[in-house]
Scaffold this active site. Sequence first.
Site, mmCIF file in Angstrom:
data_model
loop_
_atom_site.group_PDB
_atom_site.id
_atom_site.type_symbol
_atom_site.label_atom_id
_atom_site.label_comp_id
_atom_site.label_asym_id
_atom_site.label_seq_id
_atom_site.Cartn_x
_atom_site.Cartn_y
_atom_site.Cartn_z
ATOM 1 N N LYS A 199 41.833 55.645 37.463
ATOM 2 C CA LYS A 199 42.671 56.206 38.535
ATOM 3 C C LYS A 199 43.538 55.102 39.129
ATOM 4 O O LYS A 199 43.030 54.190 39.780
ATOM 5 C CB LYS A 199 41.782 56.786 39.655
ATOM 6 C CG LYS A 199 42.616 57.462 40.749
ATOM 7 C CD LYS A 199 41.921 57.524 42.075
ATOM 8 C CE LYS A 199 42.313 56.415 43.024
ATOM 9 N NZ LYS A 199 43.711 56.374 43.436
ATOM 10 N N GLU B 226 37.314 43.240 42.186
ATOM 11 C CA GLU B 226 38.324 42.183 42.321
ATOM 12 C C GLU B 226 39.038 42.488 43.625
ATOM 13 O O GLU B 226 39.805 43.451 43.705
ATOM 14 C CB GLU B 226 39.272 42.224 41.112
ATOM 15 C CG GLU B 226 39.930 40.880 40.840
ATOM 16 C CD GLU B 226 41.120 40.643 41.739
ATOM 17 O OE1 GLU B 226 40.925 39.967 42.786
ATOM 18 O OE2 GLU B 226 42.202 41.119 41.444
ATOM 19 N N CYS C 63 46.809 39.516 45.658
ATOM 20 C CA CYS C 63 45.486 39.003 46.038
ATOM 21 C C CYS C 63 45.459 37.478 45.942
ATOM 22 O O CYS C 63 44.714 36.824 46.648
ATOM 23 C CB CYS C 63 44.408 39.633 45.168
ATOM 24 S SG CYS C 63 44.688 39.391 43.414
ATOM 25 N N GLU D 132 43.943 39.184 55.287
ATOM 26 C CA GLU D 132 44.963 39.312 54.257
ATOM 27 C C GLU D 132 46.138 40.078 54.875
ATOM 28 O O GLU D 132 46.017 41.269 55.161
ATOM 29 C CB GLU D 132 44.349 40.149 53.123
ATOM 30 C CG GLU D 132 44.721 39.699 51.773
ATOM 31 C CD GLU D 132 44.120 40.562 50.683
ATOM 32 O OE1 GLU D 132 43.546 41.632 50.956
ATOM 33 O OE2 GLU D 132 44.232 40.151 49.526
#
Length: 506
Positions: free
Chosen positions: A187, A262, A296, A394
Amino acid sequence: MTLSPIEIEKRPVQAYRQLVDGRLGEAASAERFGRQSPAHDMQVGCYPLADVADADMAVSAARVAFDEGPWPRMSAAERSGMLATVADLIAANAEELALIDVLESGKPITQARAELEGAVDLWRYAATRARAIEGTVPAGLGQHMLGLIERVPIGVVAMITPWNFPFVILSQKLPFALAAGCTVVLKPSELTPGSTLRLGELLTEAEMPPGTVNLIVGHGQTVGQRLAEHDDVDMISFTGSTQVGRSVARAAAGNLKKVSLELGGKNPQIVCADADLDAAADAVVFGVFFNAGQCCNSSSRLIVEASVEEQFHKRLVELAERVPFGDPLDPATKIGAIINDAQMDKIETYVAQAISQGASPLCGTRRIDGGPGRFFEPTVMANVTSDMDIARDEVFGPVLSTMRFDGLSEAIAIANDTHYGLSAGIWTGNYDRAVCAARDLRAGTIWVNCWMDGFAEMPFGGMRQSGLGREQGAQAVEEFTELKSVLFHRGERSDRWVPNGHNRNP
Ligand code: NDP
């Protein structure tokens, strides 16, 4: 296939189909949804909207394909051949796939082309690894025993991918799981599903056996959640935010499926006074503004030696003000659009909050108003301290936070002062400092005098809350396998558990 910004207006909206059990078609509900280019505010794609019923059908197809189908049973040479064929098809359609990613994500066209090149390389590398899966035979089990330690595919793997590198992240997972002999339900993010669904057509063209790969697009909270908790899924491989990664791990606990994650990073680059400062400045600007910081691996923290801080900041600002940003279809563009309004608001909030907490903006800080699309100026914030939100979270935007150090141990302490551990780097001309940093920085990848260089041969993944497991490298296929111990006895079995002639009731 390269389009100018004007030609895009004439491009028909692309209509995609999902892939379940070898059939390209509509979602069970027959519902569809659209996506606007974040850089041009024009509808660029229309996709079947899957829900829980589609997730169940896709898992069931992958289950049957794994339990009864040809894919796990064919020779490694045949699987390798199929992966190489798919790699060739991707290469032949790379320009179209790159354009789809550009229009849905807002990333620059030259970057998207490079990503497709990297993706083809990953499929080719996985094809070679399919034939390198080996078990072992312990030598010393005695003359009557033969033990085989086999590596077998883990089974049905569900994959959930994000919007920032749609085709590359898919290619870090899917070909390696297939190389291992697994079957897959994948997905993508509903913000960037086009290239994944186009791959479904290429897999069909390659005559991949039905059910081996199933591709559906739906919301994370329905379809993603269902895949993570499904009892017939043996492993979930997720890339995205740490927050959702945690919820995926919780959902996976129901049947104790294997989890690979991840996740995010708050990655530091340390710049020492003895470094090649020109090269370092270029790498810092590249590291933080690449993909508009929606990465990332973004090096969103700079830790610079106090004695060169001022001159280094000056170089950074010069570069930040020069780097071409704007329309991602312009081949000169290096920084494209921000993915959506929510992400723009998030970036703006972090910048405003940092200023109110005492950070000093050196350049940028504003969104570009007045035209179509979502663009945020390349931003450098000085005088950031480790306790500020902008240094800890982040941001996922083109925003650099800079801090200073006096001595390598302080630099490493600042760098490690985060709950993430994805990547870190150091720029220095001193061998001892480089070795010391490579040893003491706590991250899955350390770059010395470089940043974000990546190779299919090098494992990638995070320590601490940046993730679990590794992608790429020789181990990538093994992540999708488990060990099976098989013991053979030869000759007469003389060693009886119940002694011969023994009588319990004399
Ligand atoms: P998310 O982590 O929310 O989404 C990543 C993927 O997970 C998408 O396919 C999403 O589907 C799916 N998902 C969402 N909720 C669930 C759930 N409960 N169960 C299973 N799957 C789920 O990332 P976002 O796209 O929302 O971005 C938010 C933030 O995440 C960014 O600002 C950034 O900080 C971080 N991020 C980090 C990435 C990385 O590479 N480390 C990549 C992307 C984001 P859907 O799109 O339908 O929600």
